[in-house]
Design an enzyme around this catalytic site. Sequence first.
Site, PDB file in Angstrom:
ATOM      1  N   GLU A 271       0.787  -1.235   0.000  1.00  0.00           N
ATOM      2  CA  GLU A 271       0.000   0.000   0.000  1.00  0.00           C
ATOM      3  C   GLU A 271       0.823   1.293   0.000  1.00  0.00           C
ATOM      4  O   GLU A 271       0.338   2.315   0.509  1.00  0.00           O
ATOM      5  CB  GLU A 271      -0.902  -0.026   1.234  1.00  0.00           C
ATOM      6  CG  GLU A 271      -0.180   0.151   2.595  1.00  0.00           C
ATOM      7  CD  GLU A 271       0.140  -1.152   3.313  1.00  0.00           C
ATOM      8  OE1 GLU A 271       0.233  -2.198   2.644  1.00  0.00           O
ATOM      9  OE2 GLU A 271       0.314  -1.118   4.542  1.00  0.00           O
ATOM     10  N   GLU A 305      -5.703  -2.599  -0.394  1.00  0.00           N
ATOM     11  CA  GLU A 305      -4.561  -1.676  -0.465  1.00  0.00           C
ATOM     12  C   GLU A 305      -5.049  -0.229  -0.528  1.00  0.00           C
ATOM     13  O   GLU A 305      -4.463   0.657   0.088  1.00  0.00           O
ATOM     14  CB  GLU A 305      -3.668  -1.988  -1.666  1.00  0.00           C
ATOM     15  CG  GLU A 305      -3.155  -3.428  -1.744  1.00  0.00           C
ATOM     16  CD  GLU A 305      -2.511  -3.949  -0.478  1.00  0.00           C
ATOM     17  OE1 GLU A 305      -1.956  -3.136   0.303  1.00  0.00           O
ATOM     18  OE2 GLU A 305      -2.581  -5.172  -0.234  1.00  0.00           O
ATOM     19  N   HIS A 308      -6.037   1.054   2.868  1.00  0.00           N
ATOM     20  CA  HIS A 308      -4.889   1.371   3.729  1.00  0.00           C
ATOM     21  C   HIS A 308      -4.548   2.863   3.697  1.00  0.00           C
ATOM     22  O   HIS A 308      -3.894   3.364   4.601  1.00  0.00           O
ATOM     23  CB  HIS A 308      -3.649   0.593   3.275  1.00  0.00           C
ATOM     24  CG  HIS A 308      -3.454  -0.727   3.965  1.00  0.00           C
ATOM     25  ND1 HIS A 308      -3.574  -0.887   5.328  1.00  0.00           N
ATOM     26  CD2 HIS A 308      -3.074  -1.936   3.474  1.00  0.00           C
ATOM     27  CE1 HIS A 308      -3.298  -2.155   5.643  1.00  0.00           C
ATOM     28  NE2 HIS A 308      -3.005  -2.821   4.543  1.00  0.00           N
TER      29      HIS A 308
HETATM   30  N1  B3K Z   1       1.200  -4.377   4.051  1.00  0.00           N
HETATM   31  C1  B3K Z   1       1.548  -5.353   3.058  1.00  0.00           C
HETATM   32  C2  B3K Z   1       2.255  -6.547   3.599  1.00  0.00           C
HETATM   33  C3  B3K Z   1       3.695  -6.359   3.843  1.00  0.00           C
HETATM   34  C4  B3K Z   1       4.352  -7.659   4.205  1.00  0.00           C
HETATM   35  C5  B3K Z   1       5.772  -7.489   4.579  1.00  0.00           C
HETATM   36  N2  B3K Z   1       6.417  -8.762   4.842  1.00  0.00           N
HETATM   37  C6  B3K Z   1       0.365  -5.776   2.269  1.00  0.00           C
HETATM   38  C7  B3K Z   1      -0.955  -5.639   2.943  1.00  0.00           C
HETATM   39  O1  B3K Z   1      -1.253  -6.252   3.941  1.00  0.00           O
HETATM   40  O2  B3K Z   1      -1.736  -4.859   2.489  1.00  0.00           O
HETATM   41 ZN    ZN Z   2      -2.802  -4.872   4.504  1.00  0.00          ZN
END
Ligand code: B3K
Ligand code: ZN
Length: 884
Positions: A271, A305, A308
């Site tokens: 994101e 995403e 987020h």
């Molecule tokens: N925030 C990222 C995931 C990151 C993982 C790092 N090992 C995707 C998500 O959950 O939207």
């Molecule tokens: Zn996430």
Amino acid sequence: MKNEDPRTIRLAEYTAPAFLIDEVALDISLDPKATRVHSRLTVRRNPDSKAADAPLVLDGEKLTLHEVKLNGETVSPNGYQVDEAQLTLFDAPDGPFTLEIVTDCAPEENTALTGLYLSSDIYCTQCEAQGFRRITYFPDRPDVMATYRTRIEANKTDAPVLLSNGNLEASGDLDGGRHFAEWHDPFPKPSYLFALVGGKLGHVEDKFTTMSGREVTLRIYVEPGNEDRCAYAMEALKRSMKWDEERFGREYDLDIFMIVAVSAFNMGAMENKGLNVFNDKYILARADTATDADYAAIEAIIAHEYFHNWTGNRITCRDWFQLCLKEGLTVFRDQEFTSDMRSRPVKRISDVKLLRAHQFPEDGGPLAHPVRPDAYIEINNFYTATVYEKGAELCRMIHTLAGPERFRKGMDLYFERHDGEAATVEDFVSSLADGADLDLDQFMRWYSQSGTPEVLASGTYDATRKSYTLTLSQVCQPTPGQPKKAPYHIPVAMGLVGPDGNDIPLQLQGEDAPIGPSRVLNLTEQEQTFHFVNVPAKPVPSLLRGFSAPVKLNANLKERDLMFLMTHDSDPFNRWEAAQRYATGLLIGLVGAQANGDKNRQGTAFADMIRALLADSSLDPDYVAQMIVLPSEQTIAQTIGKDVDPDAIHAARETLRGSIAVQLRDEFAKTYEAFRVDGPYSPDADHAGRRSLRNACLAYLAAVPGSQDGVALALAHYRQATNMTDAMAALGVLANVEEPAHDEALADFYDRWKDNHLVVDKWLTLQALSTRPDTLDRIKRLTTHPAFNIKGPNKVRALITSFAAANQVRFHAEDGAGYEFVADKVLELDRLNPQVAARMLGSFKSWRQFEAGRRAKMEAALKRIAETEGLSRDVYEIATKTLA
Ligand code: B3K
Ligand code: ZN
């Protein structure tokens, strides 16, 4: 290198950063072998830090340091110290100062795919959780938030497109065939949300007008030639933007929103502010290349995403222990979005299936950890089903307790109080408590206690008094480091179903009138009793409606009660639940003892239920498809819980499936014909639901024991398929058969799609999940096939991780060959990409539930891994904790 005990990081040891960074200016000159990064930071001592004399410590890994300058003056090497993880600057002033650092990194050598790397000649970054430190020295922690200005320079032929977060402020040509672009992101953000992309990319563009009338440019960048497969992702993005405005009042905040799809990516998507980077599997779709499930996943991940931007980016996490603050909440939001776009009951069923398949075993095994963990060795190991899926269930329970309006008030207050901050779980829960007017003190235990609570229910009906007494009690088994648990606050949504199949109005003793056909009971003590009055006849309780809490319920229902609920419960989730429980009971009865003449054991009642469902044209076909599919082999194994023999489970399930198929052959054939979808393909829930039911019928028809017709039907289905959903449904059947049709169809499929890397992944997975006895040999051969590449995470997941995680019968082959193969691959991969290796190793987590022979073989494989020298922190942590 020997495995020294890597350091454990603890929540209790959190301290505020000694220094803050207000502005970051990066000047990045892209080169595969040596990318030069010139970073200029505006730094000041944090007035809130308790460590007034602490030196300035910056994280950095795999960097070549060239220069450090403080306020324009070169710092002599005596002024700082560098080791393999940090740069420590002694004597940093307190007041604002500029720090300039020049380093190199090597994207071409980066196989871990964290930091800056190359994906098919495209430069891209992945900084969450701690990848920014592989780009430049920086306090790489989420509570250091800065604005970023990023200037990227590259060879114009190699990288005509240069992107970073925020808005484009300048671009132009330079001497020597080079060019540049300068991006500015005005929103302060943590380093993990930084992103950069450079390469040959095509794009599609659209517009979205926000609720306050601002026009936002939307762009999806893909490898040239794939532009015709972005339309669905773009529509999903616009739907997400609109939904977040309507449901949560959240508007997008930059002038441009960009998505880049790359083929080499460690997870689904990321994101980054204004510049999401996606695994191309979750962007690219066309009817002939993507299944209905792919379309649904694209819609959900685009939404996740995008959401987020508010839950994660505008309000971020103070530290990585708070990960559920953004992930659990954002999963809850994407689940709600999907429920509004598609069928709510079907979405709930599939989320609960996922929770039970992945989160419950985690919570009940050696890797159990609270939704907010209190310690970790490698944070990347904590992007788990517990943090994500159980984290979402906690938000859902607050939503259930508050009701939609008050929940919205709580969310509004959360955004109002914490926008622009790095927040904690306490900040979130107290905003919800204040805004929704709830007492959530006891509820906080859900964030700190690991393990799945068990709820026991028993009811008695008093015919003379016309009253029903329901007693609920709770217990949670010990988990690693947590021998004793305090009672949880559990919302139990429930109803009482009368003998006529209708809900009885629910009136508790002391209340003047019934409150409704369904209500939420608050179970807060170890045991509680609820007295219902004016209950005209003996009811069957329908408890935990909609799966109102992530618990294991034991309501002691008799087979006949389950049969009653599976046909009458007004709650669609509980109807499905009753059917699944009923079938699980049958299957467990069949495990070990082969079918005897007992009608019940042949699933006659279950078949009768299916017959009635297939005849009811008022039902959503996708829901019917969910109802008629038997519980998975994993579910049966989990329910049995100990001394599991996967071969016996497989045999039992095949027997029952075959028996139902024989009993309902005509009905399945009729439905198969009736649900043919004519006309152009549409991925919408309506068409997808029809295909889902039709393909469930196909699977049953092919399961008629010894049926040549079934195989012929599957082959015909494959040949006639006009979309990938139907093709895959047919191949899913053919992949398991030991007939010439198997090789014929798989060879045809590969031949047709060998140039499409995403479809080739499907071909690999079909073979990885095959129940044929020669599956492991075939997988081994496929590891040297041109279609496979150990450096590509999607390839590894398609062939090996899916075998380990989902091929219950072949991964767990009695001779242990499956375990040995996967252990070898974990070790091989650990040297290249520790995150993907550690994930794969997760398939060993339930080793203690198997019968002695397999248990010993899994333990031996785990020990062999744990004792290997030079392990990554990722694999070391999973291996040692799984064995503990
Ligand atoms: N925030 C990222 C995931 C990151 C993982 C790092 N090992 C995707 C998500 O959950 O939207
Ligand atoms: Zn996430």
